[in-house]
Enzyme design. Structure first.
Site, PDB file in Angstrom:
ATOM      1  N   SER A   1       0.837  -1.200   0.000  1.00 61.17           N
ATOM      2  CA  SER A   1       0.000   0.000   0.000  1.00 61.17           C
ATOM      3  C   SER A   1       0.868   1.245   0.000  1.00 61.17           C
ATOM      4  O   SER A   1       2.029   1.213   0.441  1.00 61.17           O
ATOM      5  CB  SER A   1      -0.898   0.011   1.244  1.00 61.17           C
ATOM      6  OG  SER A   1      -1.558   1.254   1.412  1.00 61.17           O
TER       7      SER A   1
ATOM      8  N   TYR B   1      -2.075  -0.754  10.568  1.00 62.92           N
ATOM      9  CA  TYR B   1      -2.195  -1.188   9.172  1.00 62.92           C
ATOM     10  C   TYR B   1      -0.968  -0.759   8.369  1.00 62.92           C
ATOM     11  O   TYR B   1      -0.396  -1.560   7.619  1.00 62.92           O
ATOM     12  CB  TYR B   1      -3.468  -0.589   8.575  1.00 62.92           C
ATOM     13  CG  TYR B   1      -3.666  -0.830   7.102  1.00 62.92           C
ATOM     14  CD1 TYR B   1      -4.247  -2.010   6.647  1.00 62.92           C
ATOM     15  CD2 TYR B   1      -3.304   0.130   6.152  1.00 62.92           C
ATOM     16  CE1 TYR B   1      -4.450  -2.229   5.293  1.00 62.92           C
ATOM     17  CE2 TYR B   1      -3.511  -0.080   4.802  1.00 62.92           C
ATOM     18  CZ  TYR B   1      -4.076  -1.260   4.374  1.00 62.92           C
ATOM     19  OH  TYR B   1      -4.277  -1.478   3.032  1.00 62.92           O
TER      20      TYR B   1
END
Length: 306
Positions: free
Chosen positions: A199, A212
């Site tokens: 990501s 995360y």
């Protein structure tokens, strides 16, 4: 990488589509889903997975792919593109996502490909091991492994973090890719490929997604280390780093309503991406067009630097 256009698209400018406006993306209506997994049918507007736009060119004929989180979002876009490129597909999904999984089944089987779907708790080592075994049996082997499933929640600050939630993030996003690779590579043939979903959060972390973001940064190291280990076996390991992509994860993360409404507008291209715009990266990294690429991270971020 944008989805392939069909031959009926005749309104393209000589230089191609304007990437700022090539797909409708925001502003979005305020919306929230109470928990993860988020569901596609509850999103407004519906994400674009390439259902009407991806045109296969036979780049993955005979390949067999296992995609976690393949029921919706980026995972569904990958499944559609891979099926149209000639691959058979197995996906893992959570039981609550059965309707999304069935829609992915419909789309893949419409291309005449083998499809298998397994409800799995990826935080469980036993279920993850069983998933790889079942997918191998259903497809006759695994050539492509895509650890794509992820869990994220908006955090209100470091003082609000609960170990139970941290462990769920870490076990879903980090432990399961390790277990999946451990089990899959035992029988993965030369020419096999592992493609990880990292990501933009790996390099540009948001405070509200601290746990995360930590896992996504760690997946870059996972990619680079595993690529070196498996190169001598002829297995390539790469990663795709999505930016802000309109998937069920977004309204189910607990973001403030304003963040959802203006999701992705802070990118240089000024909009969120659609899942279909990720599919080309995963096709490229699985295909013979990328035989000299391993240990790489391919950003698809709307211009946000990785």
């Amino acid at each position: 990488m944008a989805p392939q256009r069909t031959d009926t698209d005749t309104d393209t400018a000589p230089g191609g589509d304007d990437p700022r406006e090539s797909v409708p993306s925001g502003p979005f209506p305020a919306q929230e889903q109470p928990r993860q997994p988020g569901l596609t049918d509850d999103m407004t507007p519906a994400p674009d997975h390439g259902e009407r736009t991806w045109v296969g060119r036979g780049r993955l004929i005979g390949r067999r792919a296992l995609i976690t989180g393949g029921d919706s979002g980026i995972g569904r876009a990958i499944a559609i593109a891979y099926a149209r490129e000639g691959a058979d597909i197995a996906i893992a999904y959570q039981p609550e996502e059965i309707d999304d999984a069935n829609e992915t089944r419909r789309l893949v089987e419409a291309e005449g490909r083998v499809f298998a779907a397994f409800p799995v708790d990826l935080t469980s080592e036993e279920e993850t091991v069983d998933l790889v075994r079942a997918a191998r049996e259903a497809l006759g082997g695994i050539d492509i492994l895509i650890p794509n499933a992820a869990y994220q929640r908006q955090r209100d600050g470091i003082e609000s973090l609960e170990v139970e939630e941290i462990e769920r993030v870490f076990r879903t996003n980090l432990v399961s890719p390790l277990v999946l690779a451990r089990e899959a590579v035992r029988d993965m043939p030369e020419g096999g490929s592992i493609i990880v979903s990292t990501s933009i959060q790996a390099s540009d972390p948001s405070p509200g997604l601290i746990d995360y973001a930590m896992t996504k940064a760690a997946l870059v190291a996972y990619t680079q280390a595993l690529a070196q280990e498996l190169a001598e076996r002829g297995i390539r390991v790469n990663a795709v780093a999505p930016g802000p992509i309109w998937t069920p994860l977004i309204p189910a993360t607990g973001f403030p309503a304003d963040k959802v409404s203006h999701f992705g507008e802070d990118t240089p291209l000024g909009r969120a991406g659609q899942p279909a715009e990720l599919a080309g990266a995963y096709v490229y990294l699985a295909s013979d067009e990328s035989t000299y690429v391993t240990g790489a991270v391919l950003p698809v971020t709307g211009g946000r630097p990785f």
